[in-house]
Design a protein around this motif. Sequence first.
Motif, PDB file in Angstrom:
ATOM      1  N   THR A 273     -14.811  -6.592  -5.291  1.00  0.00           N
ATOM      2  CA  THR A 273     -15.067  -6.764  -6.728  1.00  0.00           C
ATOM      3  C   THR A 273     -15.495  -8.180  -7.079  1.00  0.00           C
ATOM      4  O   THR A 273     -15.981  -8.412  -8.184  1.00  0.00           O
ATOM      5  CB  THR A 273     -13.831  -6.366  -7.565  1.00  0.00           C
TER       6      THR A 273
ATOM      7  N   VAL B 254       0.865  -1.179   0.000  1.00  0.00           N
ATOM      8  CA  VAL B 254       0.000   0.000   0.000  1.00  0.00           C
ATOM      9  C   VAL B 254       0.903   1.230   0.000  1.00  0.00           C
ATOM     10  O   VAL B 254       1.786   1.352   0.856  1.00  0.00           O
ATOM     11  CB  VAL B 254      -0.933   0.020   1.229  1.00  0.00           C
ATOM     12  N   ASP B 255       0.696   2.103  -0.962  1.00  0.00           N
ATOM     13  CA  ASP B 255       1.503   3.331  -1.071  1.00  0.00           C
ATOM     14  C   ASP B 255       3.008   3.043  -1.037  1.00  0.00           C
ATOM     15  O   ASP B 255       3.772   3.727  -0.345  1.00  0.00           O
ATOM     16  CB  ASP B 255       1.135   4.330   0.033  1.00  0.00           C
TER      17      ASP B 255
ATOM     18  N   LYS C 245      -4.986  -4.226   3.726  1.00  0.00           N
ATOM     19  CA  LYS C 245      -5.427  -3.018   4.428  1.00  0.00           C
ATOM     20  C   LYS C 245      -6.794  -2.650   3.864  1.00  0.00           C
ATOM     21  O   LYS C 245      -6.904  -2.138   2.742  1.00  0.00           O
ATOM     22  CB  LYS C 245      -4.414  -1.890   4.238  1.00  0.00           C
TER      23      LYS C 245
ATOM     24  N   GLN D 103     -11.906  -8.144  -1.065  1.00  0.00           N
ATOM     25  CA  GLN D 103     -12.052  -8.036  -2.515  1.00  0.00           C
ATOM     26  C   GLN D 103     -13.535  -7.872  -2.870  1.00  0.00           C
ATOM     27  O   GLN D 103     -14.181  -8.811  -3.298  1.00  0.00           O
ATOM     28  CB  GLN D 103     -11.479  -9.300  -3.163  1.00  0.00           C
TER      29      GLN D 103
ATOM     30  N   THR E  44      -8.398   0.232   1.007  1.00  0.00           N
ATOM     31  CA  THR E  44      -7.346   0.982   0.318  1.00  0.00           C
ATOM     32  C   THR E  44      -7.027   0.320  -1.015  1.00  0.00           C
ATOM     33  O   THR E  44      -7.370  -0.833  -1.251  1.00  0.00           O
ATOM     34  CB  THR E  44      -6.043   1.031   1.149  1.00  0.00           C
ATOM     35  N   MET E  45      -6.355   1.070  -1.868  1.00  0.00           N
ATOM     36  CA  MET E  45      -5.829   0.488  -3.105  1.00  0.00           C
ATOM     37  C   MET E  45      -4.609  -0.326  -2.721  1.00  0.00           C
ATOM     38  O   MET E  45      -3.684   0.203  -2.102  1.00  0.00           O
ATOM     39  CB  MET E  45      -5.446   1.583  -4.098  1.00  0.00           C
ATOM     40  N   MET E  46      -4.633  -1.602  -3.073  1.00  0.00           N
ATOM     41  CA  MET E  46      -3.548  -2.500  -2.694  1.00  0.00           C
ATOM     42  C   MET E  46      -2.943  -3.125  -3.946  1.00  0.00           C
ATOM     43  O   MET E  46      -3.669  -3.464  -4.876  1.00  0.00           O
ATOM     44  CB  MET E  46      -4.068  -3.622  -1.792  1.00  0.00           C
ATOM     45  N   ALA E  47      -1.647  -3.292  -3.935  1.00  0.00           N
ATOM     46  CA  ALA E  47      -0.973  -4.091  -4.950  1.00  0.00           C
ATOM     47  C   ALA E  47      -0.758  -5.462  -4.317  1.00  0.00           C
ATOM     48  O   ALA E  47      -0.064  -5.585  -3.315  1.00  0.00           O
ATOM     49  CB  ALA E  47       0.351  -3.466  -5.351  1.00  0.00           C
TER      50      ALA E  47
ATOM     51  N   TRP F   3     -21.949  -2.887  -8.334  1.00  0.00           N
ATOM     52  CA  TRP F   3     -21.438  -3.395  -7.061  1.00  0.00           C
ATOM     53  C   TRP F   3     -22.553  -3.565  -6.035  1.00  0.00           C
ATOM     54  O   TRP F   3     -22.290  -3.670  -4.838  1.00  0.00           O
ATOM     55  CB  TRP F   3     -20.367  -2.460  -6.498  1.00  0.00           C
TER      56      TRP F   3
END
Length: 143
Positions: free
Chosen positions: A77, A15-16, A122, A75, A125-128, A90
């Motif tokens: 999505t 994250v970030d 997390k 997730q 949040t946007m997570m990789a 959604w």
Amino acid sequence: MRAVISRVSSASVTVDGEVVSRIGQGLLVLLGVTASDGQREIELTARKIADLRVFDGEPELSVTEIGGEVLVVSQFTLYGDFRKGRRPSWLAAAPGDEAEPIYEAVADRLRTVHGLPVKTGKFGTMMAVESINDGPFTLWWEC
């Protein structure tokens, strides 16, 4: 509740630019929660993850039996519906304030009831998410 469960050699969440969770051999679980999920789904899903026999052995072994780890990543999505049009809906996914405690309860149950080392992403949040799949071996679970 829906889960995509992958057998992995390793997996991590960033994250970030900062790695917030990392596991070695075990399971990466992408977990989607819907508004109707509750204690029953939490218990069934945690038990399925802990007892799933997908690791090499005779007979095949569970993540618990190999001393593996679990990384659970929220997730929403997984409840994306794109049967109509080109933009997913959604509506079936639980709102964040409802989904987060259920997501956390699955991770906590894996830790406390099944004795597994569990890490999480997390929430919200946007997570990789990176994984090295072992196989590849990926399954779909829904309850």
